[in-house]
Design a protein around this motif. Structure first.
Motif, PDB file in Angstrom:
ATOM      1  N   SER A 155      -5.998  -9.524  -6.593  1.00 25.99           N
ATOM      2  CA  SER A 155      -6.233  -8.155  -6.144  1.00 25.99           C
ATOM      3  C   SER A 155      -4.897  -7.503  -5.811  1.00 25.99           C
ATOM      4  O   SER A 155      -3.875  -8.178  -5.678  1.00 25.99           O
ATOM      5  N   CYS A 156      -4.935  -6.194  -5.680  1.00 24.57           N
ATOM      6  CA  CYS A 156      -3.718  -5.444  -5.394  1.00 24.57           C
ATOM      7  C   CYS A 156      -3.266  -5.712  -3.953  1.00 24.57           C
ATOM      8  O   CYS A 156      -4.044  -5.570  -3.010  1.00 24.57           O
ATOM      9  N   ASP A 157      -2.007  -6.115  -3.796  1.00 28.97           N
ATOM     10  CA  ASP A 157      -1.441  -6.366  -2.472  1.00 28.97           C
ATOM     11  C   ASP A 157      -0.659  -5.128  -2.050  1.00 28.97           C
ATOM     12  O   ASP A 157       0.429  -4.858  -2.558  1.00 28.97           O
ATOM     13  N   HIS A 158      -1.221  -4.359  -1.128  1.00 28.42           N
ATOM     14  CA  HIS A 158      -0.581  -3.115  -0.699  1.00 28.42           C
ATOM     15  C   HIS A 158       0.709  -3.373   0.068  1.00 28.42           C
ATOM     16  O   HIS A 158       1.535  -2.461   0.232  1.00 28.42           O
ATOM     17  N   ALA A 159       0.906  -4.591   0.554  1.00 33.95           N
ATOM     18  CA  ALA A 159       2.152  -4.906   1.258  1.00 33.95           C
ATOM     19  C   ALA A 159       3.349  -4.851   0.322  1.00 33.95           C
ATOM     20  O   ALA A 159       4.495  -4.723   0.773  1.00 33.95           O
ATOM     21  N   LEU A 160       3.093  -4.943  -1.005  1.00 33.50           N
ATOM     22  CA  LEU A 160       4.199  -4.868  -1.957  1.00 33.50           C
ATOM     23  C   LEU A 160       4.887  -3.509  -1.891  1.00 33.50           C
ATOM     24  O   LEU A 160       6.107  -3.414  -2.013  1.00 33.50           O
ATOM     25  N   ASP A 161       4.087  -2.443  -1.716  1.00 32.76           N
ATOM     26  CA  ASP A 161       4.677  -1.113  -1.603  1.00 32.76           C
ATOM     27  C   ASP A 161       5.565  -1.020  -0.363  1.00 32.76           C
ATOM     28  O   ASP A 161       6.641  -0.412  -0.388  1.00 32.76           O
TER      29      ASP A 161
END
Length: 264
Positions: A191-197
């Motif tokens: 799933s998309c890991d928003h912490a990457l942003d």
């Protein structure tokens, strides 16, 4: 009214009777008499359509569906046939029905949509690979051999081979091969890991933070990493809250401008 004969037993007399039925059909005006003759003619030639449908068995479609598609092709052939051209109806109908069946497979049975050109490449590659495998004693032919057999560039052969795997898709509910009661494919998808942003943003502002005076760096650290209020920061540093607010705004603007300039 006598129905057109079944094409499985077409004698010379039957063929003449069938031709007469089509000639009469072409002259009748729209109405009950023409509709009745049309229906009888279609029913008489249905066995031929069913035989053509049987050629496409074992390709993932039920025989009932294939027969229905073939019947639709037969209806089109009957409606479009012109006996004045001198061609036998069966000669006209066979490619019409076969084309309808192929169009059904091309447009409705692919799980993954691919362009028509790629579908055609798939068919050419599949046929060439099958013929080569028979001549080579079961050995899998190479890409170069398939290209030579099909008369295609190797790039197109690779595209056709890839399309061979696109006809059907694996269900997200499928379990790993050889597994018993394991997790499904959907459970193993990431799933998309928003912490990457956030990580990217932090790396982008680091150069700008290093250029700030120590007091401004301290203020930003206390405000955004220690979550202290402006009043608490002002009290800790011995300055006014308004001054803290002004320094935060100026420092953030300076860091933001530096990050944007670096990105450009």
């Amino acid at each position: 009214m006598q129905a057109a004969p079944t094409p499985e037993l077409l004698s010379d007399a039957d063929a003449a009777s069938s031709d007469a039925a089509f000639r009469r059909l072409s002259t009748l005006p729209p109405g009950p008499e023409r509709e009745a003759l049309r229906n009888e003619t279609i029913c008489a030639w249905l066995p031929m359509a069913h035989r053509l449908a049987a050629r496409f068995r074992n390709r993932g479609e039920s025989m009932d569906d294939l027969r229905q598609v073939a019947a639709m092709g037969l209806v089109k052939a009957v409606d479009r046939y012109d006996p004045a051209r001198g061609k036998a109806f069966e000669t006209f109908a066979v490619p019409t029905v076969t084309g309808e069946l192929k169009r059904h497979f091309r447009d409705h049975t692919w799980d993954v949509h691919v362009p028509r050109r790629v579908q055609d490449l798939r068919n050419q590659v599949r046929t060439a690979r099958r013929d080569l495998a028979q001549r080579l004693g079961g050995r899998a032919p190479t890409c170069a051999e398939i290209a030579a057999e099909a008369g295609l560039p190797e790039e197109d052969v690779l595209l056709g081979l890839e399309a061979l795997e696109s006809y059907s898709a694996l269900s997200l509910d499928a379990e790993p091969a050889g597994g018993e009661g394991g997790t499904t494919l959907a459970d193993r998808l990431g799933s998309c890991d928003h912490a990457l942003d956030v990580a990217v943003d932090r790396e982008a502002v680091k150069p700008g933070l290093r250029t700030l005076p120590e007091r401004e760096r301290t203020i930003l650290y206390l405000r955004y990493f220690r979550d202290m209020t402006q009043g608490s920061i002002a009290e800790r540093l011995g300055i006014s809250q308004m001054h803290v607010s002004r320094l935060i705004s100026q420092s953030c603007e300076r860091v933001r401008a530096g990050a944007l300039e670096e990105a450009v």
